[in-house]
Design an enzyme around this catalytic site. Structure first.
Site, PDB file in Angstrom:
ATOM      1  N   ASN A  94       0.811  -1.202   0.000  1.00 22.44           N
ATOM      2  CA  ASN A  94       0.000   0.000   0.000  1.00 22.44           C
ATOM      3  C   ASN A  94       0.847   1.255   0.000  1.00 22.44           C
ATOM      4  O   ASN A  94       1.112   1.842  -1.052  1.00 22.44           O
ATOM      5  CB  ASN A  94      -0.951  -0.036   1.205  1.00 22.44           C
ATOM      6  CG  ASN A  94      -2.019   1.027   1.129  1.00 22.44           C
ATOM      7  OD1 ASN A  94      -1.909   1.966   0.350  1.00 22.44           O
ATOM      8  ND2 ASN A  94      -3.046   0.895   1.921  1.00 22.44           N
ATOM      9  N   ASP A  95       1.338   1.633   1.161  1.00 22.30           N
ATOM     10  CA  ASP A  95       2.045   2.912   1.283  1.00 22.30           C
ATOM     11  C   ASP A  95       3.229   3.041   0.325  1.00 22.30           C
ATOM     12  O   ASP A  95       3.502   4.126  -0.176  1.00 22.30           O
ATOM     13  CB  ASP A  95       2.542   3.109   2.713  1.00 22.30           C
ATOM     14  CG  ASP A  95       1.382   3.161   3.698  1.00 22.30           C
ATOM     15  OD1 ASP A  95       0.313   3.664   3.304  1.00 22.30           O
ATOM     16  OD2 ASP A  95       1.542   2.696   4.834  1.00 22.30           O
ATOM     17  N   VAL A  96       3.914   1.912   0.048  1.00 18.45           N
ATOM     18  CA  VAL A  96       5.119   1.993  -0.789  1.00 18.45           C
ATOM     19  C   VAL A  96       4.790   2.250  -2.249  1.00 18.45           C
ATOM     20  O   VAL A  96       5.678   2.375  -3.078  1.00 18.45           O
ATOM     21  CB  VAL A  96       5.982   0.715  -0.665  1.00 18.45           C
ATOM     22  CG1 VAL A  96       6.460   0.522   0.757  1.00 18.45           C
ATOM     23  CG2 VAL A  96       5.253  -0.504  -1.175  1.00 18.45           C
TER      24      VAL A  96
END
Lengths: 470, 102
Positions: A396-398
């Site tokens: 997700n965040d990456v």
């Protein structure tokens, strides 16, 4: 009196300790290269065995019931835990082991304190004891919180306590104040009550420092606590006059500090920033408020299989979701099916994919994914525009473009895998819920993005079987 | 050993620690952290030593827990590191399997 405990060993015990910490240094050195790392770990373990046996043979070692009982219980717990732990749970396991190390330091300091009280208590022993007690206690509790966060026992999102920094500062001042007071009065029976108070306040500080830190930063925190435990072990070595403790503890302290900074750099974060800021609690202004449903495109496994089977090149971006779902084998099967059709499949590995640097490599290696197919972020990003389909599995965040586009985002500046540049994106994820950083991912709402809402393992299996039917 | 000697050793050891870790590939960050984590389990030696002069239930209990904690740290730390690294050593490429990459 204390020196007499180690003295009987004399030259022999010192030489054996020198041998043992030399092996530690060689072991760590070899641990920095993939080809020698496994042997390096063995060498360090041999060094540890030499140090333990040497100590057991020292004159003055007694209360064998306690020693043998402790060794058996601790050894058994260590063996069973290490065998049982899933590869996906390694990071929290390391946190836990680090915590017990810190706990041991704190308890040894307490013992030392009780032992010294009432007799001749030189300041050069007293100060290291206090230092070891404080750092050991912080490390124990901080590591336990890190463990609880990674194990999802407590929310991974940053927990903001109002006046956090002030409370921490007050605690720190109180700890230092009491220590100074104890130090000044070390000659005339320092109060054990105050010493215990120091342990408790340090425990509180350990909790409060780690609690507000978001799960994504946890690897760096664990690494930092690891270095701290090393330093506290060195301090215990000063008070016990034990050269093995001083050297081994110090080396862990300094190498751990370097390692912490390298990890933080890989995530484009700074250590003070992690410790004192956390990821901002509220979602970023520019990313749009939370709450309302934003439009997205959802597809089935069959749709995804068709896009993938007719693609030229596919880049798989694995994340923690893949790890939790134990999907590495299923993903490998899916990739095999695609490769049989002539699709080029590669894996893009973010430096902090999973929950720790290197975590994802370990998982994929377990599924026999060839090493050459794992491509690091810097190498894969320039290839993204000519990639037909990027498949984001449980990451997700990456992949959040906000890190590049939105200077107000809490993750602004974090290096990402630029999947948004691929011609098409498929995101396999159970829901639209935010990741570790606790922020919305703009990637999910792009026109070229198709969301496949499912468990990573199940989705990969379904895609693989759909591909064979095509 | 006098304080100055110990302090000398401390400073030199700190520099060894700084030097020994030079540009580690991200892949090895976790295993290396885990290995150094196991090494600070050396505090168990402190537990063994204080057990020698422990008196009374409280001190014996403290020593017991300290030794057990230290043993968990050492045994678990090295074993977990070994498991992590075992995954790397098994990266034999299978030449016959699938089509070759470009």
């Amino acid at each position: 009196m204390l020196t007499a405990v180690i003295e009987p060993g004399g030259d022999l015990s010192t030489l054996l300790y020198v041998l043992s910490f030399s092996l530690f240094i060689v072991g760590i050195k070899q641990g920095t290269s993939p080809t020698t790392a496994k042997r390096g770990n063995m060498i360090a373990a041999v060094g540890m065995a030499i140090a333990v046996v040497t100590t057991l043979l020292l004159d003055g070692i007694g209360n064998w019931g306690v020693i043998i009982g402790g060794l058996l219980v601790g050894g058994a717990v260590g063996v069973v835990a290490s065998i049982r732990v899933q590869m996906t749970e390694m990071p929290q396991m390391v946190a836990l082991y680090n915590g017990v190390g810190g706990g041991a330091v704190a308890l040894i300091s307490w013992s030392e304190f009780r032992h010294g009280v009432g007799g001749d208590f030189p300041l050069e022993e007293f100060i290291p004891i206090l230092f070891a007690a404080v750092i050991g206690s912080i490390s124990f509790w901080g590591s336990n919180i890190a463990f609880a966060k990674l194990q999802d026992l407590i929310p991974t999102k940053p927990l903001a306590v109002p006046g956090q920094q002030v409370i921490n500062a007050v605690l720190l001042v109180a700890i230092v104040g009491i220590c100074v007071y104890l130090g000044i009065n070390h000659g005339d029976d320092p109060s054990q009550g105050l010493f215990i108070l120091v342990l408790v306040l340090a425990a509180l500080l350990g909790n409060l420092v780690v609690l507000p830190i978001g799960g994504a930063d946890m690897p760096v925190v664990i690494s930092l606590l690891n270095a701290a435990t090393g330093l506290s072990a060195a301090a215990a070595g000063f008070s016990l006059d034990n050269v093995a403790l001083i050297v081994a503890g110090t080396i862990v302290g300094s190498s751990g500090t370097i390692l912490t900074m390298e990890m933080a750099t890989a995530m484009n974060r700074s250590v003070p920033n992690i410790l004192f800021a956390g990821f901002g609690g509220a979602p970023a202004g520019g990313a749009g408020g939370s709450g309302e449903e934003r439009p997205h495109r959802s597809v089935t496994a069959q749709d995804a299989a068709i896009s993938l089977a007719y693609a030229d090149s596919v880049v798989i971006v694995p994340g923690y979701g893949l790890a939790v779902a134990q999907a590495q084998h299923a993903v490998k099967e899916m990739a095999d099916e695609l490769e049989k059709r002539g699709v080029e499949v590669r894996y893009a590995i973010h430096p902090v994919a999973g929950r720790m640097p290197g975590h994802m490599n370990v998982l994929l290696a377990e599924a026999d994914v060839p090493y050459e197919k794992l491509v690091e972020m810097e190498e894969i990003n320039p290839d993204m525009p000519r990639t037909s389909v990027a498949v984001v599995i449980g990451a997700n965040d990456v992949t959040n473009p906000a890190a590049e586009n939105d200077p107000d985002s809490p993750i602004a500046g974090m290096p990402i895998i630029e999947v948004a540049n691929a011609q098409q994106v498929i995101v396999i994820k159970r829901s639209l819920s935010p990741g570790f950083a606790g922020i919305d991912n703009d990637l999910f709402y792009l026109e070229k993005t198709a969301m496949l809402f499912d468990d990573a393992k199940k989705a990969a299996q379904e895609i693989a079987s759909e591909v064979t039917k095509l | 050993m006098d304080l100055v000697t110990e302090f000398t050793i401390f400073v030199l050891a700190a520099f060894v620690g700084f030097e020994v870790i030079s540009k580690v590939p991200a892949t090895l960050h976790t295993p290396l952290m885990s290995q150094t984590n196991a090494i600070h389990g050396i505090v168990m030696l402190g537990g063994l030593i204080v057990a020698g002069y422990a008196e009374g239930a409280l001190e014996l209990t403290l020593a017991f827990i300290a030794i057990a904690f230290g043993a968990i740290n050492i045994v678990g730390g090295f074993m977990v590191t070994d498991r992590m690294l075992g995954m790397f050593s098994r990266k034999k490429p299978k030449p016959a399997d699938g089509e070759k990459g470009s």
